[in-house]
Motif scaffolding. Structure first.
Motif, PDB file in Angstrom:
ATOM      1  N   HIS A  54      25.368  38.333   2.765  1.00 18.36           N
ATOM      2  CA  HIS A  54      25.870  39.705   2.700  1.00 18.36           C
ATOM      3  C   HIS A  54      26.914  39.991   3.773  1.00 18.36           C
ATOM      4  O   HIS A  54      27.158  39.185   4.674  1.00 18.36           O
ATOM      5  CB  HIS A  54      24.712  40.701   2.806  1.00 18.36           C
ATOM      6  N   ASP A  58      25.311  45.210   5.875  1.00 20.78           N
ATOM      7  CA  ASP A  58      24.609  45.167   4.588  1.00 20.78           C
ATOM      8  C   ASP A  58      23.289  44.418   4.686  1.00 20.78           C
ATOM      9  O   ASP A  58      22.855  44.015   5.768  1.00 20.78           O
ATOM     10  CB  ASP A  58      25.513  44.533   3.530  1.00 20.78           C
ATOM     11  N   LEU A  62      21.848  43.870  -1.611  1.00 22.69           N
ATOM     12  CA  LEU A  62      23.043  44.058  -2.420  1.00 22.69           C
ATOM     13  C   LEU A  62      23.191  42.996  -3.505  1.00 22.69           C
ATOM     14  O   LEU A  62      23.913  43.186  -4.476  1.00 22.69           O
ATOM     15  CB  LEU A  62      24.297  44.077  -1.534  1.00 22.69           C
ATOM     16  N   SER A 132      29.974  37.854   0.679  1.00 19.92           N
ATOM     17  CA  SER A 132      30.728  39.088   0.512  1.00 19.92           C
ATOM     18  C   SER A 132      31.302  39.517   1.852  1.00 19.92           C
ATOM     19  O   SER A 132      30.585  39.579   2.856  1.00 19.92           O
ATOM     20  CB  SER A 132      29.816  40.198  -0.023  1.00 19.92           C
ATOM     21  N   SER A 133      32.595  39.787   1.900  1.00 17.01           N
ATOM     22  CA  SER A 133      33.258  40.360   3.067  1.00 17.01           C
ATOM     23  C   SER A 133      32.930  39.570   4.334  1.00 17.01           C
ATOM     24  O   SER A 133      33.239  38.390   4.422  1.00 17.01           O
ATOM     25  CB  SER A 133      32.870  41.834   3.190  1.00 17.01           C
ATOM     26  N   HIS A 247      36.793  46.435  -2.896  1.00 13.94           N
ATOM     27  CA  HIS A 247      36.351  45.488  -1.869  1.00 13.94           C
ATOM     28  C   HIS A 247      34.949  44.955  -2.140  1.00 13.94           C
ATOM     29  O   HIS A 247      34.677  43.764  -1.913  1.00 13.94           O
ATOM     30  CB  HIS A 247      36.399  46.173  -0.500  1.00 13.94           C
ATOM     31  N   ARG A 248      34.036  45.793  -2.595  1.00 13.38           N
ATOM     32  CA  ARG A 248      32.671  45.337  -2.877  1.00 13.38           C
ATOM     33  C   ARG A 248      32.541  44.731  -4.270  1.00 13.38           C
ATOM     34  O   ARG A 248      31.819  43.753  -4.466  1.00 13.38           O
ATOM     35  CB  ARG A 248      31.692  46.502  -2.729  1.00 13.38           C
ATOM     36  N   ARG A 395      27.146  48.681  -4.245  1.00  5.15           N
ATOM     37  CA  ARG A 395      27.869  47.492  -4.726  1.00  5.15           C
ATOM     38  C   ARG A 395      29.286  47.801  -5.180  1.00  5.15           C
ATOM     39  O   ARG A 395      29.895  47.002  -5.892  1.00  5.15           O
ATOM     40  CB  ARG A 395      27.065  46.826  -5.846  1.00  5.15           C
ATOM     41  N   SER A 423      31.695  55.151  -0.673  1.00  6.09           N
ATOM     42  CA  SER A 423      30.646  54.716  -1.601  1.00  6.09           C
ATOM     43  C   SER A 423      29.523  55.739  -1.712  1.00  6.09           C
ATOM     44  O   SER A 423      28.507  55.469  -2.357  1.00  6.09           O
ATOM     45  CB  SER A 423      30.067  53.373  -1.153  1.00  6.09           C
TER      46      SER A 423
END
Length: 466
Positions: A54, A58, A62, A132-133, A247-248, A395, A423
């Motif tokens: 993650h 986060d 997720l 992610s990220s 981005h997500r 998400r 978000s």
């Protein structure tokens, strides 16, 4: 501090035995479930297990919809893992200790432990890593400066700011997200990829808030970042653009799943849909806060009640909760046997000296051990309201003009035009408002909630799956 790595495979034997103290503690918490709705493809055991990593701030939670898609397409659930970094937020200056936050070195070491745990549990020789990220930063660091190449077959980086969110000698100095800083300069010197590993990057065409030429999303409107939409791409990798995603979403969207699956497996998935189980079983952890920042450390002594609700109104269907538990030292609130894949639930989380939080969710079509909970943080300006109702999309972000986001059919407040950057959206009802239904919608997902009196230090969250 040891990091937890959670396997999607949940067995009663493991639940009865408890968690094993092996440095990385696997979560093994629910009774076995039928997987007869998934496409059985036993030969997938020959493919590497997948570890999901993650991003900044986060949790493993997720990834639960992504894991559902992998399971539905036939991948063995016992070979799917998700990591929970204890302190998920990055330091402001990577080299300087900051309470409640982690350095790039911390996350590299914890990811290394997680990989070894996944290899031990699966019996495989290598894993595929999907990040992610900020999770991609940990993956790259582990592969370039750690022992990763011996244990990793594939690396998939989703929206990772591989060249920074800004390139500057006077902004975000020392941050791991500054392309001019020592961390990213070290990763990008020489080859941007590590030989012997298959690399894929997924990025947006124009909607990634952290890959913009202007620093507005960083609180620096009008400041040139030196970054473009191509920032997440890596020289030498397979670089794919997922148009229109934010981005997500480039990590958690159905299209991101399809691209990741095909890259690792070598062919498209049999389905990208989430196929329901007959009686899903849920579990998760109550996560805490440290000095005002979120952690993935367990909260002991939290009370979790789960109430089945009317999907049209959010009202409780029964006089007693379907489940109630006070968490122990591991923070886990389950397992909970749902009444079926179309049932809707209200989770009531009570932690001493914190806001009582009513979390309403869409139906859970499949089992998951990643339904983590955290109490709401209420802004001072909202504490005088009659009720506080927040729609949350973990998400993805809300994009004005791209997404339909409403409370009771009216546009949700606080969603700016342009690149999707928020978000959550919060509706505050005036004092004296009687408890009532509030219908929260984002695109095709609708959650009906009940308002609760904010004067009792209560907050309401409609948490979206998609």
């Amino acid at each position: 501090m040891p990091v937890k790595i959670h396997s999607a495979s949940l067995t009663r034997r493991h639940f009865m035995a408890g968690t094993a103290a092996i440095g990385l503690t696997p979560l093994l918490a629910c009774a076995p479930q039928s997987r007869d709705t998934a496409t059985p493809v036993p030969q997938f055991d020959a493919y590497p297990p997948v570890v999901f990593v993650h991003g900044n701030g986060d949790t493993a939670a997720l990834w639960h919809t992504t894991i559902w898609r992998w399971e539905s397409a036939g991948f063995p659930d016992k070979r799917l893992f998700a990591i929970d970094f204890p302190y998920p937020l990055a330091r402001n200056v990577d080299a300087d200790y900051q309470a409640g936050r982690s350095s790039t070195q911390d996350q590299m070491e914890q990811l290394s432990e997680a990989v070894q745990s996944a290899l031990k549990q699966s019996g495989a020789g290598r894993v595929a890593l999907v990040g992610s990220s900020r999770g991609g930063n940990a993956i790259r660091n582990y592969l370039k400066h750690g022992p990763g190449p011996a244990f990793v077959s594939h690396a998939v980086l989703c929206g990772t700011p591989n060249h920074g969110v800004i390139v500057s000698n006077d902004k975000l100095v020392g941050s791991e997200f500054n392309g001019a800083g020592p961390f990213l300069r070290g990763l990008n010197s020489g080859s941007e990829i590590v030989p012997g590993v298959n690399w894929l990057t997924l990025r947006s065409d124009a909607f990634d808030k952290f890959a913009q030429p202007d620093g507005a999303a960083l609180g620096m409107r009008g400041v040139a970042t030196g970054v473009t939409a191509e920032g997440p791409a890596l020289a030498g990798a397979k670089n794919l653009v997922l148009p229109g995603l934010d981005h997500r979403e480039v990590a958690f969207h159905e299209k991101a799943f399809a691209a990741t699956w095909e890259f690792i497996i070598g062919r498209p998935p049999a389905t990208t849909q989430i196929l329901p189980e007959t009686r899903p079983v849920l579990n998760g952890k109550v996560n805490g806060m440290a000095r005002g920042v979120p952690t993935n450390l367990p909260v002991e002594g939290a009370t979790v009640e789960i109430w089945e609700t009317n999907p049209q109104t959010g009202a409780r269907l029964h006089a007693q909760p379907a489940h109630r538990k006070v968490t122990g030292a591991d923070g886990y609130w389950g397992p909970f046997n749902t009444s079926g894949p179309t049932a809707t639930y209200e989770f009531v989380l009570t932690v001493p000296s914190q806001t009582t939080t009513h979390i309403y969710r869409s139906p859970f079509p499949r089992s998951s051990a990643h339904i983590h909970l955290r109490t709401a943080t209420v802004a001072d300006r909202d504490r005088q309201a009659g009720s506080i109702v927040t729609i949350s999309r973990p998400r993805g972000y809300f994009g004005a003009g791209r997404d339909t986001v409403t409370f009771d059919g009216q546009p949700a407040p606080g969603i700016p035009a342009g690149v999707p950057t928020v978000s959550t959206s919060t509706l505050t009802l005036p004092r004296g408002t009687a408890q009532r239904t509030v219908v929260c919608r984002c695109n095709d997902e609708t959650i009906a909630v009940q308002s609760w009196d904010a004067s009792d230090d209560r907050a309401v969250i409609a948490e979206l799956h998609y």
